[in-house]
Scaffold this active site. Structure first.
Site, PDB file in Angstrom:
ATOM      1  N   ASP A  38       0.850  -1.182   0.000  1.00 16.95           N
ATOM      2  CA  ASP A  38       0.000   0.000   0.000  1.00 16.95           C
ATOM      3  C   ASP A  38       0.893   1.242   0.000  1.00 16.95           C
ATOM      4  OD1 ASP A  38      -1.748   2.215   1.138  1.00 16.95           O
ATOM      5  OD2 ASP A  38      -3.196   0.571   1.129  1.00 16.95           O
ATOM      6  N   ILE A  39       0.524   2.255  -0.775  1.00 19.31           N
ATOM      7  CA  ILE A  39       1.353   3.472  -0.835  1.00 19.31           C
ATOM      8  C   ILE A  39       1.149   4.367   0.382  1.00 19.31           C
ATOM      9  CG2 ILE A  39       1.503   3.461  -3.354  1.00 19.31           C
ATOM     10  CD1 ILE A  39      -0.575   5.773  -3.322  1.00 19.31           C
ATOM     11  N   ASN A  93     -12.820  -3.622   2.789  1.00 16.85           N
ATOM     12  CA  ASN A  93     -13.791  -2.538   2.903  1.00 16.85           C
ATOM     13  C   ASN A  93     -14.761  -2.666   1.730  1.00 16.85           C
ATOM     14  OD1 ASN A  93     -12.396  -1.375   5.121  1.00 16.85           O
ATOM     15  ND2 ASN A  93     -11.001  -0.368   3.715  1.00 16.85           N
ATOM     16  N   GLY A  99     -15.110   2.817   3.905  1.00 21.93           N
ATOM     17  CA  GLY A  99     -13.730   3.210   3.645  1.00 21.93           C
ATOM     18  C   GLY A  99     -13.178   2.736   2.323  1.00 21.93           C
ATOM     19  N   GLN A 100     -13.993   2.109   1.473  1.00 22.60           N
ATOM     20  CA  GLN A 100     -13.483   1.657   0.175  1.00 22.60           C
ATOM     21  C   GLN A 100     -13.303   2.867  -0.731  1.00 22.60           C
ATOM     22  OE1 GLN A 100     -15.923  -1.216  -1.931  1.00 22.60           O
ATOM     23  NE2 GLN A 100     -14.282  -1.696  -3.356  1.00 22.60           N
ATOM     24  N   SER A 101     -12.102   3.017  -1.290  1.00 25.23           N
ATOM     25  CA  SER A 101     -11.823   4.151  -2.175  1.00 25.23           C
ATOM     26  C   SER A 101     -11.479   3.709  -3.593  1.00 25.23           C
ATOM     27  CB  SER A 101     -10.706   5.026  -1.607  1.00 25.23           C
ATOM     28  OG  SER A 101      -9.523   4.274  -1.458  1.00 25.23           O
ATOM     29  N   HIS A 106     -10.131  -5.665  -2.883  1.00 25.63           N
ATOM     30  CA  HIS A 106      -8.769  -5.824  -2.383  1.00 25.63           C
ATOM     31  C   HIS A 106      -8.815  -6.077  -0.883  1.00 25.63           C
ATOM     32  CE1 HIS A 106      -9.747  -1.519  -2.262  1.00 25.63           C
ATOM     33  NE2 HIS A 106      -8.881  -1.385  -1.258  1.00 25.63           N
ATOM     34  N   HIS A 108      -6.731  -5.989   2.591  1.00 25.38           N
ATOM     35  CA  HIS A 108      -5.591  -5.337   3.238  1.00 25.38           C
ATOM     36  C   HIS A 108      -4.978  -6.341   4.208  1.00 25.38           C
ATOM     37  CE1 HIS A 108      -6.725  -1.077   2.217  1.00 25.38           C
ATOM     38  NE2 HIS A 108      -7.897  -1.668   2.050  1.00 25.38           N
TER      39      HIS A 108
END
Length: 120
Positions: A38-39, A93, A99-101, A106, A108
Site C-alpha cells: 500500500d502506498i 472494505n 472506507g473503500q476508495s 482488495h 488489506h
C-alpha cells in the site's frame, strides 16, 4: 507487460497496476492474484491483495467466484507468513461508508504490530 482481459476495467487503478501499466511494489504474483504494498501504509506491513479479474467488492467476488476469493485469502496468508510471522489482520472494505476508495476488490494484509479492537 499488459495482462488486460475482458475481466478488467481499463479505468480502474488496480486493473492498471495488475496489467503493469502503473508501478507498484509487488510482493507476490500468480496467474489469478497480485499482492503489492500500500502506498499509504497503516501498519508496518500493509499489503493489498487483489484478484487479476475485476470485481467491485468482496461481496461481488464471493457471489461470482468462491475459488478466486479463497485464492485472495491464501495469498494474503502467504504474504503474512513471509512478512509478519503469520500474524495478521485481513480486511476488506465494501462501499464508501466503510472506507473503500478503489472499487476493485482488495484485501488489506495488516501486520507487524499489535492490532487494536475495535478497529474504528
Amino acid at each position: 507487460m499488459n495482462l488486460s482481459s475482458p475481466d478488467t476495467n481499463p479505468e480502474c487503478l488496480f486493473c492498471r497496476i495488475v496489467a503493469g501499466d502503473l508501478p507498484a511494489d509487488v510482493v507476490r504474483r500468480d496467474e489469478r492474484v497480485v499482492a503489492f504494498r500500500d502506498i499509504d501504509p497503516k501498519a508496518p506491513v500493509h499489503v493489498l491483495v487483489v484478484p487479476v479479474a475485476h470485481y467491485p467488492d468482496v461481496a461481488a467476488l464471493a457471489a461470482a467466484d468462491k475459488d478466486l476469493l479463497a485464492d485472495v485469502v491464501r495469498v494474503g496468508a502467504e504474504v503474512a507468513a513471509d512478512e509478519c510471522d503469520g500474524q495478521f489482520r485481513l480486511l476488506f472494505n465494501t462501499g464508501r461508508a466503510a472506507g473503500q476508495s478503489v472499487f476493485h476488490v482488495h484485501g488489506h494484509v495488516l501486520g507487524g504490530r499489535s492490532m487494536q479492537w475495535p478497529p474504528g
